[in-house]
Design a protein around this motif. Structure first.
Motif, PDB file in Angstrom:
ATOM      1  N   GLN A 218      61.590 -43.748 -19.165  1.00  0.00           N
ATOM      2  CA  GLN A 218      60.185 -43.471 -19.482  1.00  0.00           C
ATOM      3  C   GLN A 218      59.963 -42.197 -20.286  1.00  0.00           C
ATOM      4  OE1 GLN A 218      57.567 -45.767 -18.215  1.00  0.00           O
ATOM      5  NE2 GLN A 218      59.552 -46.812 -18.232  1.00  0.00           N
ATOM      6  N   ALA A 219      61.014 -41.490 -20.616  1.00  0.00           N
ATOM      7  CA  ALA A 219      60.842 -40.152 -21.203  1.00  0.00           C
ATOM      8  C   ALA A 219      60.064 -40.163 -22.511  1.00  0.00           C
ATOM      9  CB  ALA A 219      62.203 -39.482 -21.390  1.00  0.00           C
ATOM     10  N   LEU A 220      60.403 -41.044 -23.436  1.00  0.00           N
ATOM     11  CA  LEU A 220      59.684 -41.069 -24.718  1.00  0.00           C
ATOM     12  C   LEU A 220      58.225 -41.462 -24.535  1.00  0.00           C
ATOM     13  CD1 LEU A 220      62.295 -42.612 -27.191  1.00  0.00           C
ATOM     14  CD2 LEU A 220      61.585 -40.220 -27.013  1.00  0.00           C
ATOM     15  N   ALA A 221      57.981 -42.412 -23.638  1.00  0.00           N
ATOM     16  CA  ALA A 221      56.596 -42.807 -23.350  1.00  0.00           C
ATOM     17  C   ALA A 221      55.823 -41.626 -22.762  1.00  0.00           C
ATOM     18  CB  ALA A 221      56.574 -43.988 -22.389  1.00  0.00           C
ATOM     19  N   ASN A 222      56.484 -40.848 -21.915  1.00  0.00           N
ATOM     20  CA  ASN A 222      55.830 -39.697 -21.304  1.00  0.00           C
ATOM     21  C   ASN A 222      55.585 -38.585 -22.331  1.00  0.00           C
ATOM     22  OD1 ASN A 222      55.807 -40.953 -18.809  1.00  0.00           O
ATOM     23  ND2 ASN A 222      57.784 -40.106 -18.206  1.00  0.00           N
ATOM     24  N   ILE A 223      56.482 -38.454 -23.285  1.00  0.00           N
ATOM     25  CA  ILE A 223      56.269 -37.479 -24.360  1.00  0.00           C
ATOM     26  C   ILE A 223      55.060 -37.889 -25.198  1.00  0.00           C
ATOM     27  CG2 ILE A 223      57.237 -36.654 -26.552  1.00  0.00           C
ATOM     28  CD1 ILE A 223      59.960 -36.506 -25.108  1.00  0.00           C
ATOM     29  N   TYR A 224      54.972 -39.157 -25.525  1.00  0.00           N
ATOM     30  CA  TYR A 224      53.820 -39.625 -26.301  1.00  0.00           C
ATOM     31  C   TYR A 224      52.518 -39.402 -25.511  1.00  0.00           C
ATOM     32  CZ  TYR A 224      50.945 -42.291 -29.502  1.00  0.00           C
ATOM     33  OH  TYR A 224      49.976 -42.637 -30.398  1.00  0.00           O
ATOM     34  N   ALA A 225      52.559 -39.701 -24.219  1.00  0.00           N
ATOM     35  CA  ALA A 225      51.380 -39.485 -23.375  1.00  0.00           C
ATOM     36  C   ALA A 225      51.002 -38.008 -23.353  1.00  0.00           C
ATOM     37  CB  ALA A 225      51.654 -39.982 -21.954  1.00  0.00           C
ATOM     38  N   SER A 226      51.991 -37.129 -23.359  1.00  0.00           N
ATOM     39  CA  SER A 226      51.740 -35.686 -23.387  1.00  0.00           C
ATOM     40  C   SER A 226      51.129 -35.257 -24.720  1.00  0.00           C
ATOM     41  CB  SER A 226      53.044 -34.914 -23.148  1.00  0.00           C
ATOM     42  OG  SER A 226      53.609 -35.225 -21.896  1.00  0.00           O
ATOM     43  N   LEU A 227      51.630 -35.828 -25.810  1.00  0.00           N
ATOM     44  CA  LEU A 227      51.057 -35.551 -27.130  1.00  0.00           C
ATOM     45  C   LEU A 227      49.572 -35.893 -27.153  1.00  0.00           C
ATOM     46  CD1 LEU A 227      53.821 -37.048 -29.472  1.00  0.00           C
ATOM     47  CD2 LEU A 227      53.224 -34.621 -29.311  1.00  0.00           C
ATOM     48  N   GLU A 228      49.223 -36.999 -26.528  1.00  0.00           N
ATOM     49  CA  GLU A 228      47.831 -37.461 -26.536  1.00  0.00           C
ATOM     50  C   GLU A 228      46.877 -36.472 -25.881  1.00  0.00           C
ATOM     51  OE1 GLU A 228      47.746 -42.272 -26.745  1.00  0.00           O
ATOM     52  OE2 GLU A 228      48.177 -41.427 -24.768  1.00  0.00           O
ATOM     53  N   VAL A 229      47.381 -35.682 -24.921  1.00  0.00           N
ATOM     54  CA  VAL A 229      46.505 -34.701 -24.272  1.00  0.00           C
ATOM     55  C   VAL A 229      46.709 -33.291 -24.835  1.00  0.00           C
ATOM     56  CG1 VAL A 229      46.270 -36.033 -22.152  1.00  0.00           C
ATOM     57  CG2 VAL A 229      48.106 -34.334 -22.318  1.00  0.00           C
ATOM     58  N   GLY A 230      47.512 -33.173 -25.905  1.00  0.00           N
ATOM     59  CA  GLY A 230      47.606 -31.900 -26.610  1.00  0.00           C
ATOM     60  C   GLY A 230      48.849 -31.070 -26.367  1.00  0.00           C
ATOM     61  N   ILE A 231      49.803 -31.571 -25.577  1.00  0.00           N
ATOM     62  CA  ILE A 231      51.058 -30.836 -25.382  1.00  0.00           C
ATOM     63  C   ILE A 231      51.848 -30.871 -26.684  1.00  0.00           C
ATOM     64  CG2 ILE A 231      53.237 -30.727 -24.093  1.00  0.00           C
ATOM     65  CD1 ILE A 231      50.827 -30.042 -22.376  1.00  0.00           C
ATOM     66  N   ALA A 232      52.364 -29.715 -27.110  1.00  0.00           N
ATOM     67  CA  ALA A 232      53.060 -29.643 -28.400  1.00  0.00           C
ATOM     68  C   ALA A 232      54.400 -28.907 -28.300  1.00  0.00           C
ATOM     69  CB  ALA A 232      52.172 -28.980 -29.443  1.00  0.00           C
ATOM     70  N   ILE A 233      54.923 -28.767 -27.076  1.00  0.00           N
ATOM     71  CA  ILE A 233      56.259 -28.193 -26.864  1.00  0.00           C
ATOM     72  C   ILE A 233      57.020 -29.146 -25.939  1.00  0.00           C
ATOM     73  CG2 ILE A 233      57.615 -26.187 -26.128  1.00  0.00           C
ATOM     74  CD1 ILE A 233      55.015 -24.537 -26.248  1.00  0.00           C
ATOM     75  N   PHE A 234      58.217 -29.508 -26.333  1.00  0.00           N
ATOM     76  CA  PHE A 234      59.033 -30.404 -25.512  1.00  0.00           C
ATOM     77  C   PHE A 234      60.472 -29.926 -25.468  1.00  0.00           C
ATOM     78  CE2 PHE A 234      55.530 -32.963 -27.127  1.00  0.00           C
ATOM     79  CZ  PHE A 234      55.031 -33.499 -25.947  1.00  0.00           C
TER      80      PHE A 234
END
Length: 306
Positions: A218-234
């Motif tokens: 699920q990691a890539l899906a979770n990264i995309y979900a994080s992008l949607e709420v404004g997270i920009a560091i991974f």
């Protein structure tokens, strides 16, 4: 309507393979191989590489060569080389080794904290007060990492308020960035967004980072979900290296190559050369004697081989 309009235009990728990735390898990895890996990653354009860990070799034997590695790497202008520092002894060693950022760590799960570092969450944070003060006095960046923010191998569900509490404690210590980590890879997109939004109530969203393991894919899906709420560091690990010695069954961090491929497809700038990262992933995988865990990396390498 542009569905990507609200995604960040630039994302910072913190490469954690040399530390978080390699620390769980059973075979001894020579310092020269670690240096080569870090130098390859530096040439790829990462602004932040987690390169060392100054913990007791008794607990993490793989990191016993950290001072030697930090002394030998090719320092590149503008690159932050981070080191994990569990206490003042570790901080002093990191300072002497020329670390540009020190990383402290706690857990959102009380059970995991006891298993991982043999103390309560409150006690673990209190232990870092001296490290945090020393980092501020020396002008070093301070990063806080919160493990098991999405689930725990011992207690299961981790409530949002528990994550928020540790974020607040890390904020009070003066952390420049705070990592929200899915140590055992159990998060899914909606849970990811709920945790990130709750954390953002305690700390600047732009300085929160997502650290996802790919145990359940699920990691890539979770990264995309994080992008949607404004997270920009991974955080990501070249070739998907890593796991967690205290979390049974937890597989590696999300592979850097896969994250970069995703970002390219979204038109999000990272400043990192994917081809060089693929080469680095193939290099370390060949040394370890196994195929890398990055699907994108393996596909690109296979395509090149023709």
């Amino acid at each position: 309507m542009d569905a990507q309009a609200n995604l960040p235009q630039h994302v910072k990728i913190v490469e954690v393979g040399p530390r978080d990735g390699l620390q769980n390898e059973q075979q001894t990895i020579p310092a020269a191989v670690k240096v080569e890996l870090i130098d390859r990653l530096g040439r790829a354009g990462f602004a932040n590489i987690e390169a060392a860990s100054f913990v007791s070799p008794k607990w993490v034997p793989q990191m016993a060569t950290s001072a030697e590695v930090m002394a030998a790497i090719e320092r590149r202008a503008g690159v932050i080389y981070s080191a994990l520092t569990p206490n003042m002894q570790g901080f002093d060693a990191a300072l002497a080794a020329g670390a540009g950022e020190v990383v402290i760590f706690g857990s959102a799960s009380e059970a995991f904290s006891q298993k991982n570092i043999n103390c309560s969450i409150a006690e673990s944070i209190a232990r870092f007060e001296g490290v945090a003060q020393a980092a501020r006095e020396r002008g070093l960046r301070l990063r806080g990492s919160i493990s098991c923010a999405f689930g725990c191998p011992y207690q299961g569900e981790v409530p949002l308020h528990a994550v928020a509490d540790v974020v607040g404690r890390m904020r009070e210590l003066g952390c420049d960035e705070i990592d929200i980590a899915d140590t055992i890879g159990v998060a899914t997109p909606r849970k990811t967004q709920a945790v990130m939004l709750r954390a953002a109530q305690e700390f600047d969203l732009k300085r929160l980072s997502g650290h996802f393991h790919d145990t359940y894919g699920q990691a890539l899906a979770n990264i995309y979900a994080s992008l949607e709420v404004g997270i920009a560091i991974f955080h990501s690990s070249v070739s998907g290296l890593g796991g967690c010695p205290y979390a049974k069954g937890a597989t590696g961090n999300v592979a850097t190559e896969d994250v970069l491929y995703l970002m390219q497809g979204l038109g999000i700038d990272t400043g990192i050369d994917l081809d060089i990262v693929v080469d680095a992933g193939q290099f370390i995988s060949q040394h370890l004697g196994r195929k890398g865990a990055s699907r994108a990396g393996n596909a690109i390498a296979a395509k090149r081989a023709g």
